[in-house]
Design an enzyme around this catalytic site. Structure first.
Site, PDB file in Angstrom:
ATOM      1  N   ALA A  30      -0.683  30.104  28.274  1.00  0.00           N
ATOM      2  CA  ALA A  30      -1.790  29.693  27.430  1.00  0.00           C
ATOM      3  C   ALA A  30      -2.903  29.094  28.289  1.00  0.00           C
ATOM      4  CB  ALA A  30      -1.315  28.680  26.390  1.00  0.00           C
ATOM      5  N   GLY A  35       3.369  31.611  27.299  1.00  0.00           N
ATOM      6  CA  GLY A  35       3.018  32.547  26.245  1.00  0.00           C
ATOM      7  C   GLY A  35       3.052  33.994  26.680  1.00  0.00           C
TER       8      GLY A  35
END
Length: 259
Positions: free
Chosen positions: A65, A110
């Site tokens: 992220a 992520g």
């Protein structure tokens, strides 16, 4: 589609979704997630698409992220980000077509969570995977604590989540995170080879197989067996089942039509 950070194209039955934010190492934020969602929806709606490939660049799949953005966030911002990522990841996981993550370089946080939503993960020797969120005083928020222990040994998953350590390609293959590892210059050829195998099968049978496995993970064994039974029996009403069995008996290659 008006996409800035994702490249979308189709060729020979394959939809290519390529993360394209090189200045940020393909870091993920709500805009990137939204664009991935648009691409997944386009692939799902295109009858000519038989297989979906999610990838990044030769140097990085996705380094997680956008930490610079997250560092300024509050609880409400965290909910907004995870709500968005959850929605998009579910659409990727549930698309009724086979999905392949083609991984080079870093697939962290992520990025790894996105790859875990795919049915297959093929990586180059340069791949490094991990869930380093614990080092930032948080935990994975895009499915890492749930999908990884369902995929591999719990203790190995716990070590990755709780230490935040990175795992190189060869070890990640041994763990069961990656289907296989190939030299960098062979990665896309290997992905296309797998895609070709999948496209030679009945698309309706592939959809049933994926549905049975995905739904079966979330129910008891007994209920999962009933899901499998229902889908197995349903396929006997398809043209592809008749063609597949006739081809076997006639010792020829089946010509499936997805019906």
């Amino acid at each position: 589609m008006d996409l800035k950070y994702v490249l979308y194209s189709t060729e020979d039955g394959i939809a290519w979704i390529r993360l394209n934010r090189p200045d940020k190492l393909n870091a993920l934020n709500h805009v990137v997630f939204d664009e991935i969602g648009q691409a997944v929806a386009a692939a799902a709606a295109d009858d000519d698409v038989r297989v979906v490939v999610l990838t990044g660049s030769d140097k990085v799949f996705a380094a997680g992220a956008d930490i610079e953005h997250m560092s300024k966030g509050m609880i409400s911002d965290a909910f907004k980000l995870t709500d968005g990522s959850f929605r998009i990841q579910e659409s990727l996981a549930d698309i009724p077509k086979p999905t392949i993550a083609a991984i080079s370089g870093y697939a962290l946080g992520g990025g790894l969570e996105l790859a875990l939503c795919c049915d297959f993960r093929i990586a180059s020797e340069t791949a490094v995977v991990g869930l380093p969120e614990i080092n930032l005083g948080i935990i994975p928020g895009g499915g890492g604590t749930q999908r990884l222990p369902r995929l591999i040994n719990y203790s190995l998953a716990a070590e990755m989540v709780m230490t935040g350590g990175m795992v190189k390609a060869e070890k990640a293959e041994r763990y069961g995170i990656l289907n296989r590892v190939v030299p960098q210059d062979q990665l896309m050829d290997e992905v296309k080879k797998l895609a070709g195998k999948l496209m030679s099968k009945s698309s309706v049978a592939l959809r049933a197989a994926k549905t049975a496995m995905r739904k079966g993970l979330n129910v008891s064994l007994k209920d999962g067996l009933h899901i499998e039974q229902d889908l197995f029996c349903m396929l006997f009403g398809t043209e592809d089942q008749k063609e597949g069995m006739a081809a076997f008996l006639e010792k020829r290659k089946a010509e499936f039509k997805g019906k």
